[in-house]
Design a protein around this motif. Structure first.
Motif: not given
Length: 437
Positions: A36-53, A71-74
């Motif tokens: 949108s015309s306002e910058p949108a925050a990308v959060t864990q709830e909206s995309v479910g981000l996972y990473t490797c330790g 390894m499984r992502l967390t």
């Protein structure tokens, strides 16, 4: 504009914005849900981000295994935004992002930056102390006292004996002139006749000197009153025999001007060094240098920059320079490789940052990422000066006391470029929608 077309445009704009930089985010996996015309925050709830330790550079949407170690992502344990637009050109990131990617910063300091060039060269003869041995008359070498390259000779040592019919004739002419003058003096001839005879004698002696006979040899000739069949040739300098004509000098027919031997004085040597073009603004004759060699660990030789070749080497795009090195004890030898450090004027009272904090691009654009506080990082273009020992001078673009990122800064630069591209496209989409209504 549809969601798919907008995402594709964002990715294309982002790829152009980072101009060949490294991007680790997998946008096909993460996705972009809405602009949108306002910058949108990308959060864990909206995309479910996972990473490797073990490999924090791996980030994807949803659970799964690390493509590097298996390894499984967390999940990224924060409900806060991973990043959001903080100010034009900047980005605000979460504390979790800073920890995962080990983002470190350093303070911009004001200090002197002594500069040094460290390079490799090899030692060679000092051409100013290289002497050629030749003769000014024709003849045959009958006995050689020096037969091996590398022999040490002292000034005045006999190098070889040579037979020359011309030289024998010149000696006989000198003896005849000497006898004639002696007879005139003894017979009470007119002074004018004696003077002419003395002049002839002086001319004969001068001719012998022009053929490099020493005063001692001429005095000996006058004492024995007999021409010598061969003449001893003496070394004109002390040093090492570094070049010899043929395998053996004995029996060689020598002609005037032919170089028979070369003798080099190794009390000083020259180090030949190639300098890259970006050093040329600071190089000049007279700069001090230090020379070290693997053969003598812990020992340093002092040297001085002498001169440079007049033109660059077109194959290597380097400039050849020569450094004079003291070698009074004779430990150094030509053709040895050496490490050379040259002291440059450097920069005084300058703004200094770690060299690793600078992002360099192929279009001469140099960028640092500035930590402005509260998790906000801003890319800033800078002009650079002297670089030495892992630090670099900033001529323009920073102020004393600011902090710059020294690790993982390319991630923040890429993130900032992405936000700029998203804002531009989102604004275009809104304007198009309003125009349609």
């Amino acid at each position: 504009m549809t969601k798919v077309r907008l995402v594709a445009a964002v990715l294309a704009a982002f790829a152009t914005g980072i101009a060949g930089g490294i991007a680790i985010w997998n946008f096909d996996v993460i996705g972009v849900k809405q602009f949108s015309s306002e910058p949108a925050a990308v959060t864990q709830e909206s995309v479910g981000l996972y990473t490797c330790g073990m490999h924090p550079q791996v980030v994807q949407q949803g659970p799964g295994n690390c493509p590097i170690c298996g390894m499984r992502l967390t999940p990224i344990e924060t409900g806060a935004a991973h990043s959001e637009r903080a100010e034009p050109g900047g980005v605000r990131v979460s504390r979790n992002f800073l920890q995962n990617f080990a983002v470190r910063t350093a303070e911009v300091e004001r200090a002197d930056l002594p500069a040094r060039i460290r390079t490799i060269g090899y030692l060679d003869q000092n051409e100013e102390k290289l002497v050629s041995v030749n003769i000014k008359f024709g003849g045959w070498i009958e006995k050689s006292r020096v037969n091996t390259i590398g022999e040490r000779v002292e000034e005045g040592d006999v190098l070889f004996e040579i037979y020359s019919p011309e030289l024998v004739t010149a000696q006989e002419e000198y003896l005849e002139a000497m006898a004639y003058a002696s007879r005139l003096r003894a017979g009470g001839a007119y002074s004018e006749a004696v003077d002419r005879a003395e002049s002839l004698l002086a001319s004969a002696a001068e001719r012998l000197r022009h053929w490099d006979l020493t005063s001692h040899q001429i005095e000996q000739l006058a004492a024995v009153k007999r021409a010598s069949r061969t003449l001893e040739i003496y070394s004109p300098a002390s040093g090492y025999v570094v070049e010899k004509l043929g395998d053996s000098l004995e029996g060689l027919r020598a002609v005037p001007g032919l170089t028979l031997l070369k003798i080099a004085d190794h009390s000083t040597l020259w180090a030949e060094v190639e300098f890259y073009e970006h050093y040329l603004r600071d190089l000049r004759s007279g700069l001090p240098a230090e020379i070290t060699l693997d053969a003598f660990p812990g020992r340093r030789w002092r040297g001085e920059v002498l001169f440079f070749q007049p033109a660059m080497n077109p194959q290597t795009q380097t400039l050849t320079g020569y450094i004079e090195v003291e070698n009074s004890d004779g430990r150094l030898r030509p053709k040895m490789y050496a490490t050379i450090e040259i002291e440059l004027p450097g920069a005084q009272d300058a703004l200094i940052v770690p060299a690793q904090s600078v992002l360099r691009s192929g279009n001469d654009r140099n960028v640092v990422i500035v930590d402005v506080g509260d998790g906000v990082f801003v890319p800033r273009e800078v002009d650079l000066g002297v670089e030495s020992e892992g630090r670099i001078q900033v001529v323009d673009g920073l102020a004393e006391g600011e902090r710059v990122v020294t690790s993982s800064q390319f991630l923040l630069d890429s993130e900032s470029n992405l936000q700029v591209a998203v804002d531009k496209l989102a604004g275009s989409s809104d304007r198009a929608s309003q125009h349609a209504h």
